[in-house]
Scaffold this motif. Structure first.
Motif, PDB file in Angstrom:
ATOM      1  N   ALA A  28      41.105  35.730  35.767  1.00 31.57           N
ATOM      2  CA  ALA A  28      39.862  35.121  36.000  1.00 31.57           C
ATOM      3  C   ALA A  28      40.068  33.562  36.319  1.00 31.57           C
ATOM      4  O   ALA A  28      39.739  32.783  37.208  1.00 31.57           O
ATOM      5  N   GLU A  29      40.608  33.065  35.279  1.00 33.51           N
ATOM      6  CA  GLU A  29      40.879  31.618  35.123  1.00 33.51           C
ATOM      7  C   GLU A  29      41.907  31.326  36.269  1.00 33.51           C
ATOM      8  O   GLU A  29      41.724  29.984  37.038  1.00 33.51           O
ATOM      9  N   ARG A  30      42.922  32.008  36.488  1.00 33.44           N
ATOM     10  CA  ARG A  30      43.753  31.686  37.715  1.00 33.44           C
ATOM     11  C   ARG A  30      42.914  31.635  39.038  1.00 33.44           C
ATOM     12  O   ARG A  30      43.088  30.713  39.848  1.00 33.44           O
ATOM     13  N   ILE A  34      42.360  28.535  41.558  1.00 30.76           N
ATOM     14  CA  ILE A  34      42.771  28.512  43.045  1.00 30.76           C
ATOM     15  C   ILE A  34      41.514  28.185  43.748  1.00 30.76           C
ATOM     16  O   ILE A  34      41.588  27.359  44.807  1.00 30.76           O
ATOM     17  N   ALA A  35      40.312  28.898  43.436  1.00 31.89           N
ATOM     18  CA  ALA A  35      39.093  28.504  44.038  1.00 31.89           C
ATOM     19  C   ALA A  35      38.660  27.098  44.000  1.00 31.89           C
ATOM     20  O   ALA A  35      38.386  26.538  45.128  1.00 31.89           O
ATOM     21  N   HIS A  51      36.314  32.886  44.226  1.00 39.38           N
ATOM     22  CA  HIS A  51      35.355  33.012  43.085  1.00 39.38           C
ATOM     23  C   HIS A  51      34.791  34.510  42.956  1.00 39.38           C
ATOM     24  O   HIS A  51      34.643  34.948  41.546  1.00 39.38           O
ATOM     25  N   ASP A  52      34.755  35.146  43.769  1.00 40.62           N
ATOM     26  CA  ASP A  52      34.348  36.689  43.576  1.00 40.62           C
ATOM     27  C   ASP A  52      35.222  37.297  42.818  1.00 40.62           C
ATOM     28  O   ASP A  52      34.975  38.392  42.180  1.00 40.62           O
ATOM     29  N   VAL A  53      36.500  37.256  43.328  1.00 42.05           N
ATOM     30  CA  VAL A  53      37.659  38.053  42.568  1.00 42.05           C
ATOM     31  C   VAL A  53      37.585  37.536  41.047  1.00 42.05           C
ATOM     32  O   VAL A  53      37.758  38.552  40.004  1.00 42.05           O
ATOM     33  N   ALA A  54      37.556  36.407  40.820  1.00 41.56           N
ATOM     34  CA  ALA A  54      37.466  35.739  39.507  1.00 41.56           C
ATOM     35  C   ALA A  54      36.195  36.531  38.688  1.00 41.56           C
ATOM     36  O   ALA A  54      36.266  37.047  37.718  1.00 41.56           O
ATOM     37  N   SER A  55      35.106  36.329  39.523  1.00 44.22           N
ATOM     38  CA  SER A  55      34.052  37.165  38.639  1.00 44.22           C
ATOM     39  C   SER A  55      34.290  38.660  38.599  1.00 44.22           C
ATOM     40  O   SER A  55      33.955  39.147  37.379  1.00 44.22           O
TER      41      SER A  55
END
Length: 72
Positions: A28-30, A34-35, A51-55
């Motif tokens: 998520a941090e990674r 990138i976002a 951001h959606d993938v991190a979420s």
């Protein structure tokens, strides 16, 4: 494409384990980093995808954490 990649991870981990939470948090941090880089370049639609993938990774971490609490 990013969501499809995450969905593969999610399919492999339908019931995430407590021990996997640190990995999900680091992912998520990674993706948030990138976002942020895309935001800095004005590429907001691409940033939103990251951001959606991190979420989603944070959601898996939360599930793993909750599962760990109920197992102890």
């Amino acid at each position: 494409m990013l969501i499809a990649s995450f969905e593969g991870v999610q399919r492999l981990n339908p019931h995430p384990k407590w021990s996997q939470a640190p990995f999900f948090i680091s992912q998520a941090e990674r993706y948030l980093e990138i976002a942020q880089s895309h935001i800095d370049r004005g590429r907001f639609k691409v940033a939103a995808q990251f951001h959606d993938v991190a979420s989603s990774y944070l959601s898996l971490a939360k599930d793993a954490e909750q599962r760990g609490r109920t197992c102890n």
